[in-house]
Design a protein around this motif. Structure first.
Motif, mmCIF file in Angstrom:
data_model
loop_
_atom_site.group_PDB
_atom_site.id
_atom_site.type_symbol
_atom_site.label_atom_id
_atom_site.label_comp_id
_atom_site.label_asym_id
_atom_site.label_seq_id
_atom_site.Cartn_x
_atom_site.Cartn_y
_atom_site.Cartn_z
ATOM 1 N N GLY A 63 26.362 30.421 47.463
ATOM 2 C CA GLY A 63 27.647 29.885 47.884
ATOM 3 C C GLY A 63 28.373 30.793 48.855
ATOM 4 N N ASP A 64 29.669 30.566 48.972
ATOM 5 C CA ASP A 64 30.502 31.258 49.950
ATOM 6 C C ASP A 64 31.158 32.482 49.314
ATOM 7 N N PRO A 65 30.719 33.700 49.676
ATOM 8 C CA PRO A 65 31.288 34.904 49.055
ATOM 9 C C PRO A 65 32.765 35.116 49.388
ATOM 10 N N GLU A 66 33.185 34.677 50.562
ATOM 11 C CA GLU A 66 34.589 34.855 50.923
ATOM 12 C C GLU A 66 35.505 34.048 50.004
ATOM 13 N N ASN A 67 35.125 32.803 49.717
ATOM 14 C CA ASN A 67 35.946 31.985 48.822
ATOM 15 C C ASN A 67 35.919 32.511 47.396
ATOM 16 N N LEU A 68 34.765 33.024 46.956
ATOM 17 C CA LEU A 68 34.709 33.629 45.623
ATOM 18 C C LEU A 68 35.622 34.845 45.559
ATOM 19 N N GLN A 69 35.611 35.654 46.612
ATOM 20 C CA GLN A 69 36.478 36.838 46.619
ATOM 21 C C GLN A 69 37.948 36.450 46.540
ATOM 22 N N ARG A 70 38.320 35.365 47.185
ATOM 23 C CA ARG A 70 39.709 34.914 47.122
ATOM 24 C C ARG A 70 40.109 34.605 45.671
ATOM 25 N N ILE A 71 39.192 33.977 44.948
ATOM 26 C CA ILE A 71 39.442 33.650 43.538
ATOM 27 C C ILE A 71 39.516 34.927 42.700
ATOM 28 N N LEU A 72 38.559 35.833 42.918
ATOM 29 C CA LEU A 72 38.532 37.086 42.166
ATOM 30 C C LEU A 72 39.795 37.903 42.406
ATOM 31 N N ARG A 73 40.229 37.954 43.650
ATOM 32 C CA ARG A 73 41.396 38.756 43.984
ATOM 33 C C ARG A 73 42.657 38.202 43.308
ATOM 34 N N MET A 74 42.802 36.873 43.318
ATOM 35 C CA MET A 74 43.972 36.277 42.685
ATOM 36 C C MET A 74 43.967 36.532 41.182
ATOM 37 N N LEU A 75 42.800 36.366 40.530
ATOM 38 C CA LEU A 75 42.721 36.586 39.086
ATOM 39 C C LEU A 75 42.879 38.068 38.723
ATOM 40 N N THR A 76 42.613 38.950 39.680
ATOM 41 C CA THR A 76 42.871 40.371 39.471
ATOM 42 C C THR A 76 44.357 40.610 39.217
#
Length: 352
Positions: A63-76
Motif C-alpha cells: 500500500g501507500d506508506p505516506e498515507n499510513l504514516q499520516r495515520i501513525l502520526r495522528m495516533l501518536t
C-alpha cells in the motif's frame, strides 16, 4: 462582538475543530487494526521502531506508506505510538496503549473490540444519536437496522463471533487485574456467572480460587451451546429475567449497564432469590463519578455511556455508585461496597 484574535476565542475555535474532526481518531485506530500494524511492530516483543514502509513490508501489503504514516502520526498524538526520527525518516514503536492491540499467546487483544465497535451496522446508528433524545423508546441501532443489537447479532454468526472475541479480549486482562486486587471469592464454593458467554471469566476465577468447587456459566441457551468445555464448569442456558441458578455467590460483568433501572431491579431480585443469607452478588460494571471533569477516566466512562445509549438500550446506562447502591437496596440487598481496582470497571459487592 468579541475580539476573534483573543486567546480564548482562538482556543475555542481550535477545540471545536478538534471535536468536529474527532471521527478520524477511532476510524484511524480501526484502520491500524485492519492492517495488523501492532503485531507487525511488536514481532514477538522486539518493538523496534519501524517506518511506514517497513511496516507495510512486514504485513505483506504493498500500500501507500505516506498515507499510513499520516495515520501513525495522528495516533501518536493520542499515545498509541511513539515517534522516532531517523534522519528525515519517521519511525514508530508501540506505547503501552499500542501494546493492548498486540495478539497474545491465547490469541487475544483489544483489536477485536475496536473492530466490533466499527462494523457497518453499528456505524449506521451513530448519525441517529439525536433520536435517543427525541424518541427514547427505540435505540438508534434499531432505527438504523430494524431490530435490537443482540437479536441482530444472533442472526449474524460473524458479528456474534467477533463480539465474543472482543469481550474475551477485554475481559481477560481486566479479570486478571481484579483477581489480584479483590479477595471476595474466598470461601465461595458454588459460583454462578450470569451472562458468562464462553466462560472465560469463570475459568480464570476457578484457577485463582480452587475453593470454588462448582462453577455455573449461565447465559442464553444459544450462547452456552457454543461454549467450550471447562473443567469444573457447567454451562446452563436460561433467562436471567425469570430465574438464576442458586449459588453461594453470583458474578456478572457488564450486564447491568445495558438494561433499564426496572430491568436491573428484576435481575438483581432474581439474584437475591438465588442466594442464601450472607451470599453476595459481585457485579463488575463501569461506575460514573458524581462530578463531571475532563479526566481521561471520566471521558472514557461517559463515552461508553453514549455507546450503550446508541447501540444497546436508550435507557440502559452507566451509573454512579449512589445509583447502584439504591438499586441494590430496592432489590433486597442489605449491604453494599464498591472496590475501585481497574480504572474502567468497578467491583460492586451486594450482600444479602
Amino acid at each position: 462582538m468579541e475580539n476573534e484574535n483573543a486567546e480564548k476565542r482562538n482556543q475555542a475555535r481550535l477545540a471545536i475543530m478538534e471535536l468536529a474532526n474527532m471521527i478520524s481518531v477511532p476510524m484511524s485506530l480501526n484502520a491500524i487494526v485492519r492492517l495488523n500494524v501492532a503485531d507487525a511492530i511488536w514481532q514477538g516483543g522486539s518493538n523496534s521502531p519501524l517506518s511506514a514502509s517497513q511496516i507495510l513490508t512486514r504485513v505483506g501489503n504493498h500500500g501507500d506508506p505516506e498515507n499510513l504514516q499520516r495515520i501513525l502520526r495522528m495516533l501518536t498524538t493520542y499515545g498509541v505510538f511513539a515517534e522516532h526520527h531517523s534522519g528525515s525518516e519517521r519511525k514508530y514503536s508501540l506505547t503501552e496503549i499500542g501494546k493492548t492491540l498486540v495478539t497474545d499467546g491465547e490469541g487475544l487483544s483489544y483489536a477485536p473490540y475496536v473492530l466490533q465497535h466499527h462494523q457497518d451496522e453499528l456505524m449506521r446508528a451513530w448519525p441517529l444519536v439525536h433520536e435517543a433524545v427525541v424518541d427514547p423508546e427505540s435505540e438508534p441501532f434499531v432505527k438504523a437496522n430494524g431490530e435490537a443489537a443482540y437479536a441482530y447479532y444472533g442472526k449474524k454468526p460473524e458479528m456474534n463471533g467477533l463480539m465474543q472475541k472482543a469481550m474475551s479480549g477485554v475481559s481477560v486482562p481486566v479479570i486478571k487485574a481484579l483477581l489480584d486486587g479483590y479477595d471476595g471469592f474466598d470461601g465461595v464454593e458454588r459460583l454462578v456467572d450470569v451472562g458468562g458467554s464462553a466462560g472465560d471469566c469463570l475459568r480464570m476465577i476457578l484457577q485463582k480460587h480452587p475453593n470454588v468447587k462448582e462453577g455455573i456459566n449461565f447465559d442464553l441457551p444459544e450462547v452456552v451451546a457454543k461454549a467450550p468445555n471447562i473443567p469444573g464448569v457447567t454451562h446452563i442456558g436460561g433467562d436471567m429475567f425469570k430465574s438464576i441458578p442458586t449459588a453461594d455467590a453470583i458474578f456478572m460483568k457488564w450486564i447491568l449497564t445495558t438494561w433499564t433501572d426496572d430491568e436491573c431491579k428484576l435481575i438483581m431480585e432474581n439474584c437475591n432469590k438465588a442466594l442464601p443469607v450472607g451470599g453476595k452478588l459481585i457485579a463488575c460494571e463501569p461506575v460514573l463519578p458524581e462530578e463531571s471533569d475532563d479526566s481521561h477516566r471520566t471521558r472514557a466512562l461517559l463515552e461508553g455511556d453514549i455507546f450503550v445509549m446508541t447501540i444497546y438500550r436508550a435507557k440502559g446506562k452507566h451509573r454512579t455508585e449512589k445509583e447502584f447502591r439504591q438499586l441494590g437496596h430496592s432489590a433486597g440487598f442489605t449491604h453494599f461496597q464498591a472496590f475501585y481496582i481497574d480504572y474502567f470497571y468497578t467491583i460492586l459487592e451486594f450482600r444479602k
